[in-house]
Structures are given as structure tokens and as C-alpha cells.
Motif scaffolding. Sequence first.
Motif, short mmCIF file in Angstrom:
data_model
loop_
_atom_site.label_atom_id
_atom_site.label_comp_id
_atom_site.label_asym_id
_atom_site.label_seq_id
_atom_site.Cartn_x
_atom_site.Cartn_y
_atom_site.Cartn_z
N GLN A 175 0.85 -1.18 0.00
CA GLN A 175 0.00 0.00 0.00
C GLN A 175 0.89 1.23 0.00
O GLN A 175 1.88 1.29 0.73
CB GLN A 175 -0.90 0.01 1.23
CG GLN A 175 -1.79 1.22 1.34
CD GLN A 175 -2.68 1.16 2.57
OE1 GLN A 175 -2.86 0.12 3.17
NE2 GLN A 175 -3.22 2.29 2.93
N VAL A 176 0.53 2.21 -0.83
CA VAL A 176 1.27 3.47 -0.88
C VAL A 176 0.26 4.59 -0.88
O VAL A 176 -0.68 4.60 -1.68
CB VAL A 176 2.16 3.57 -2.14
CG1 VAL A 176 2.84 4.92 -2.20
CG2 VAL A 176 3.19 2.45 -2.15
N ASN A 177 0.43 5.53 0.04
CA ASN A 177 -0.43 6.71 0.09
C ASN A 177 0.42 7.94 -0.10
O ASN A 177 1.46 8.09 0.55
CB ASN A 177 -1.16 6.81 1.43
CG ASN A 177 -2.19 5.72 1.61
OD1 ASN A 177 -2.85 5.33 0.67
ND2 ASN A 177 -2.30 5.22 2.81
N LYS A 178 -0.02 8.82 -0.95
CA LYS A 178 0.65 10.10 -1.16
C LYS A 178 0.11 11.05 -0.11
O LYS A 178 -1.09 11.27 -0.02
CB LYS A 178 0.36 10.59 -2.59
CG LYS A 178 1.15 11.78 -3.00
CD LYS A 178 0.91 12.03 -4.49
CE LYS A 178 1.65 13.23 -4.97
NZ LYS A 178 1.37 13.49 -6.38
N LEU A 179 1.01 11.62 0.68
CA LEU A 179 0.59 12.47 1.78
C LEU A 179 0.52 13.94 1.37
O LEU A 179 -0.16 14.72 2.01
CB LEU A 179 1.54 12.31 2.97
CG LEU A 179 1.65 10.88 3.50
CD1 LEU A 179 2.69 10.80 4.59
CD2 LEU A 179 0.31 10.38 3.98
N THR A 180 1.22 14.34 0.33
CA THR A 180 1.15 15.72 -0.18
C THR A 180 0.65 15.69 -1.60
O THR A 180 0.97 14.80 -2.36
CB THR A 180 2.53 16.40 -0.15
OG1 THR A 180 3.43 15.63 -0.94
CG2 THR A 180 3.05 16.55 1.25
N LEU A 181 -0.14 16.67 -1.95
CA LEU A 181 -0.68 16.76 -3.29
C LEU A 181 -0.27 18.08 -3.93
O LEU A 181 -0.23 19.10 -3.26
CB LEU A 181 -2.21 16.70 -3.28
CG LEU A 181 -2.83 15.38 -2.85
CD1 LEU A 181 -4.33 15.52 -2.76
CD2 LEU A 181 -2.47 14.29 -3.82
#
Length: 184
Positions: free
Chosen positions: A84-90
Motif C-alpha cells: 500500500q502506498v499513500n501520497k501524503l502531499t498533493l
Amino acid sequence: MDNFNYKLVSEFRIEGQFLGFASDEFGKLKYLRVAIETGEFHIKVPKESRAFFMRILRPSDQILVIGTKKLDKHTGQFKLKAEQVNKLTLDSQEMIPQQQVLHTRPKAKILMCQKSGCIKRGGKRLCQELEATLCDRGLQDRVKIERTGCLKRCSQAPNLVLMPGKTRLSGMHPEAIATLIENL
């Protein structure tokens, strides 16, 4: 990766800065480079997710990676694989919700013998029924059915192997196989 040389140790959770991609010895981009305060990690990405990451992730993005950590018994080094990979900044231009960047679940694979002995004993029918059962239960995205050559258990045909774990199954009903996959 030869599973006999590796031992599953634990899950990991790394939050850090995405530095870019790293390649294997053949030049294929397979790894995320993630920096944290104490150093840099190379984390293997599932093949089906690599192109997605190349479009979405940019160097200096903050990401959270959750996956499995295996210990190589011979070298003593850990191998990390992302689940699982979540991008914390957009970026202000991106419209992707933070928690929907990626969530991959390890896919199960079913190796099904399609040689004459298994075919004669119902292998083709089992394969068709299994595909239908997986679709009915909504498991087709979690399982890949791969037709193989002889699995060396002709007298117990039809034969299949459930991966991960290399569980050998012979003459099972498709409903029982689907139940095993649900419990993975």
C-alpha cells in the motif's frame, strides 16, 4: 525471488520523502527510493502498479508505504515490498484524493495443470467453473489463474497449486477453492 532463501519477518510502515525510482541490475524500474531521517530505502513495487506510480509520484512528495519485509537468510539483508502506498502531499494541480492513490492487495495465483492427464480427469471443466465462481464472488481482481504444464501428480488429477504458499490441491470443488482465496 526464491522463497526458500527468504523468511517473512514482519510488515513495515515507512513515511518519508519520495526521491525517485531505482532500477534492478537489468535496468528495469522496480523500486521506490524513499528517504527518512536515518537513511534511504529501496522498496519493490508490484509490477502492475509501476506505471501508475511513474505518472503520479514526483520527487519530494511525502509518501507512506506499508508492506512486507523479508530477511534473506544468506546475506542477512532485508527485502521490502510495497502493498500500500499513500501520497501524503498533493500538488495544487492534482485532483486525486489522498487515500485513493493506491492500495494493492497481494494477488493470489492459481497454477492449473492443463496437460492431458488432468484434462481427461476434469481439469478443463474445473478451470471454467473456478473462473465462474471467482466472478460470482467478486474475487477475479484478487486472483490470477495461470495454466501450466504437468504438476507431477497425475494420479490425483485435476491438480492445481495455490500461491502464495505453494499449497497443492487436487480434485477440489471450485467453491472450496474460492473460500480458501477469500481467507488469504
